[in-house]
Scaffold this motif. Sequence first.
Motif, PDB file in Angstrom:
ATOM      1  N   UNK A   1       0.834  -1.206   0.000  1.00  0.00           N
ATOM      2  CA  UNK A   1       0.000   0.000   0.000  1.00  0.00           C
ATOM      3  C   UNK A   1       0.870   1.258   0.000  1.00  0.00           C
ATOM      4  N   UNK A   2       1.966   1.223   0.762  1.00  0.00           N
ATOM      5  CA  UNK A   2       2.867   2.374   0.797  1.00  0.00           C
ATOM      6  C   UNK A   2       3.531   2.576  -0.566  1.00  0.00           C
ATOM      7  N   UNK A   3       3.928   1.475  -1.215  1.00  0.00           N
ATOM      8  CA  UNK A   3       4.536   1.567  -2.539  1.00  0.00           C
ATOM      9  C   UNK A   3       3.523   2.073  -3.574  1.00  0.00           C
ATOM     10  N   UNK A   4       2.280   1.695  -3.385  1.00  0.00           N
ATOM     11  CA  UNK A   4       1.241   2.176  -4.292  1.00  0.00           C
ATOM     12  C   UNK A   4       1.069   3.683  -4.171  1.00  0.00           C
ATOM     13  N   UNK A   5       1.174   4.199  -2.955  1.00  0.00           N
ATOM     14  CA  UNK A   5       1.128   5.652  -2.750  1.00  0.00           C
ATOM     15  C   UNK A   5       2.257   6.329  -3.528  1.00  0.00           C
ATOM     16  N   UNK A   6       3.438   5.717  -3.477  1.00  0.00           N
ATOM     17  CA  UNK A   6       4.605   6.283  -4.157  1.00  0.00           C
ATOM     18  C   UNK A   6       4.413   6.267  -5.669  1.00  0.00           C
ATOM     19  N   UNK A   7       4.049   5.116  -6.182  1.00  0.00           N
ATOM     20  CA  UNK A   7       3.917   4.953  -7.630  1.00  0.00           C
ATOM     21  C   UNK A   7       2.803   5.836  -8.198  1.00  0.00           C
ATOM     22  N   UNK A   8       1.806   6.106  -7.375  1.00  0.00           N
ATOM     23  CA  UNK A   8       0.636   6.839  -7.869  1.00  0.00           C
ATOM     24  C   UNK A   8       0.963   8.254  -8.320  1.00  0.00           C
ATOM     25  N   UNK A   9       2.086   8.832  -7.845  1.00  0.00           N
ATOM     26  CA  UNK A   9       2.391  10.216  -8.239  1.00  0.00           C
ATOM     27  C   UNK A   9       3.441  10.287  -9.351  1.00  0.00           C
ATOM     28  N   UNK A  10       3.930   9.155  -9.816  1.00  0.00           N
ATOM     29  CA  UNK A  10       4.894   9.180 -10.923  1.00  0.00           C
ATOM     30  C   UNK A  10       4.410  10.017 -12.113  1.00  0.00           C
ATOM     31  N   UNK A  11       3.129   9.902 -12.503  1.00  0.00           N
ATOM     32  CA  UNK A  11       2.674  10.682 -13.674  1.00  0.00           C
ATOM     33  C   UNK A  11       2.767  12.197 -13.481  1.00  0.00           C
ATOM     34  N   UNK A  12       2.882  12.652 -12.222  1.00  0.00           N
ATOM     35  CA  UNK A  12       2.908  14.089 -11.948  1.00  0.00           C
ATOM     36  C   UNK A  12       4.333  14.645 -11.829  1.00  0.00           C
ATOM     37  N   UNK A  13       5.327  13.761 -12.059  1.00  0.00           N
ATOM     38  CA  UNK A  13       6.723  14.199 -11.939  1.00  0.00           C
ATOM     39  C   UNK A  13       7.185  14.935 -13.184  1.00  0.00           C
ATOM     40  N   UNK A  14       6.711  14.500 -14.343  1.00  0.00           N
ATOM     41  CA  UNK A  14       7.105  15.125 -15.608  1.00  0.00           C
ATOM     42  C   UNK A  14       5.948  15.086 -16.597  1.00  0.00           C
ATOM     43  N   UNK A  15       5.446  16.253 -16.975  1.00  0.00           N
ATOM     44  CA  UNK A  15       5.848  17.587 -16.489  1.00  0.00           C
ATOM     45  C   UNK A  15       5.486  17.762 -15.013  1.00  0.00           C
ATOM     46  N   UNK A  16       6.225  18.638 -14.316  1.00  0.00           N
ATOM     47  CA  UNK A  16       6.044  18.784 -12.866  1.00  0.00           C
ATOM     48  C   UNK A  16       4.712  19.425 -12.489  1.00  0.00           C
ATOM     49  N   UNK A  17       3.761  18.585 -12.095  1.00  0.00           N
ATOM     50  CA  UNK A  17       2.427  19.097 -11.723  1.00  0.00           C
ATOM     51  C   UNK A  17       1.995  18.578 -10.361  1.00  0.00           C
ATOM     52  N   UNK A  18       2.947  18.234  -9.532  1.00  0.00           N
ATOM     53  CA  UNK A  18       2.643  17.659  -8.219  1.00  0.00           C
ATOM     54  C   UNK A  18       2.058  18.718  -7.287  1.00  0.00           C
ATOM     55  N   UNK A  19       0.927  18.408  -6.680  1.00  0.00           N
ATOM     56  CA  UNK A  19       0.291  19.346  -5.753  1.00  0.00           C
ATOM     57  C   UNK A  19       0.894  19.198  -4.355  1.00  0.00           C
ATOM     58  N   UNK A  20       0.811  20.231  -3.533  1.00  0.00           N
ATOM     59  CA  UNK A  20       1.312  20.128  -2.154  1.00  0.00           C
ATOM     60  C   UNK A  20       0.662  18.989  -1.380  1.00  0.00           C
ATOM     61  N   UNK A  21      -0.651  18.783  -1.558  1.00  0.00           N
ATOM     62  CA  UNK A  21      -1.343  17.715  -0.834  1.00  0.00           C
ATOM     63  C   UNK A  21      -0.846  16.340  -1.207  1.00  0.00           C
ATOM     64  N   UNK A  22      -0.649  16.107  -2.508  1.00  0.00           N
ATOM     65  CA  UNK A  22      -0.150  14.805  -2.964  1.00  0.00           C
ATOM     66  C   UNK A  22       1.277  14.585  -2.480  1.00  0.00           C
ATOM     67  N   UNK A  23       2.087  15.635  -2.524  1.00  0.00           N
ATOM     68  CA  UNK A  23       3.467  15.533  -2.045  1.00  0.00           C
ATOM     69  C   UNK A  23       3.496  15.185  -0.561  1.00  0.00           C
ATOM     70  N   UNK A  24       2.655  15.840   0.214  1.00  0.00           N
ATOM     71  CA  UNK A  24       2.609  15.597   1.656  1.00  0.00           C
ATOM     72  C   UNK A  24       2.188  14.167   1.968  1.00  0.00           C
ATOM     73  N   UNK A  25       1.214  13.654   1.206  1.00  0.00           N
ATOM     74  CA  UNK A  25       0.733  12.289   1.439  1.00  0.00           C
ATOM     75  C   UNK A  25       1.837  11.260   1.149  1.00  0.00           C
ATOM     76  N   UNK A  26       2.558  11.462   0.045  1.00  0.00           N
ATOM     77  CA  UNK A  26       3.637  10.536  -0.292  1.00  0.00           C
ATOM     78  C   UNK A  26       4.786  10.650   0.708  1.00  0.00           C
ATOM     79  N   UNK A  27       5.063  11.854   1.164  1.00  0.00           N
ATOM     80  CA  UNK A  27       6.133  12.037   2.149  1.00  0.00           C
ATOM     81  C   UNK A  27       5.796  11.340   3.464  1.00  0.00           C
TER      82      UNK A  27
END
Length: 259
Positions: free
Chosen positions: A23-49
């Motif tokens: 489940x933790x790895x799924x959280x990590x992988x789920x934001x890969x699409x937002x890395x390039x182009x860089x569109x990561x939101x603060x909320x998503x970043x905080x959740x993965x962190x």
Amino acid sequence: MKKREIFQDLAPLLWNAYGTIAALLQEIVSIYPFLSPPTLSPGASNRVCNALALLQCVASHPDTRILFLNAHIPLYLYPFLNTTSKTKPFEYLRLTSLGVIGALVKVDDTEVISFLLQTEIIPLCLRTMEMGSELSKTVATFIVQKILLDDVGLRYICATAERFYAVGQVLGSMVTSLAEQPSTRLLKHIIRCYLRLSEHPRACGSLNNCLPNMLKDGSFNNYIDDPTTRHWLQQLLHNVGGINRVANLQGGLDHIIGS
């Protein structure tokens, strides 16, 4: 999350609880699409962190550290270290990812270093050392320092001129930057890296030519109030100066023999 320090056995619980690591790895992988182009939101970043902070527990615990490595979990973090956006969500993501790797190397373990050297950790750390925030640079430099302090790591970095100069060039540019924005904590790790490199005969000879003058001429004397750092710098200059003394002696002998 906030109480993770209270539970000493949280890491084994996380590792052995069915589906938790997945489940933790799924959280990590789920934001890969937002890395390039860089569109990561603060909320998503905080959740993965938050997920990364839990993985850091697993990485630092003696009962789960090797299991963590054998599952190649650090590789899931490398896409984060490969980002270049300087926005807060990305900087927070890089810093927390570096914290996981830092937890791995904090305990002196050649097996950990050998694993990391089979991956792209050195180039990724060098990239952060060049463009990260002061805190990210400090953690990335600490990781490189710990790799160098292991004999396997020192031999690896000094095995080719390309690897040595890649590290040396980044350390040198960081010293130049510190002249404008001093950081005693970062300077301490840089000096320790240089000192360790100077303990390798071939690398020490190269440092004779590429060690930044600002480390030689006392430019940072006012910023080094830590006795340990001051001693490291003195030892570094002694080691590199020893190469000069040997070279001068050899030159003198050659002159005498030649005449």
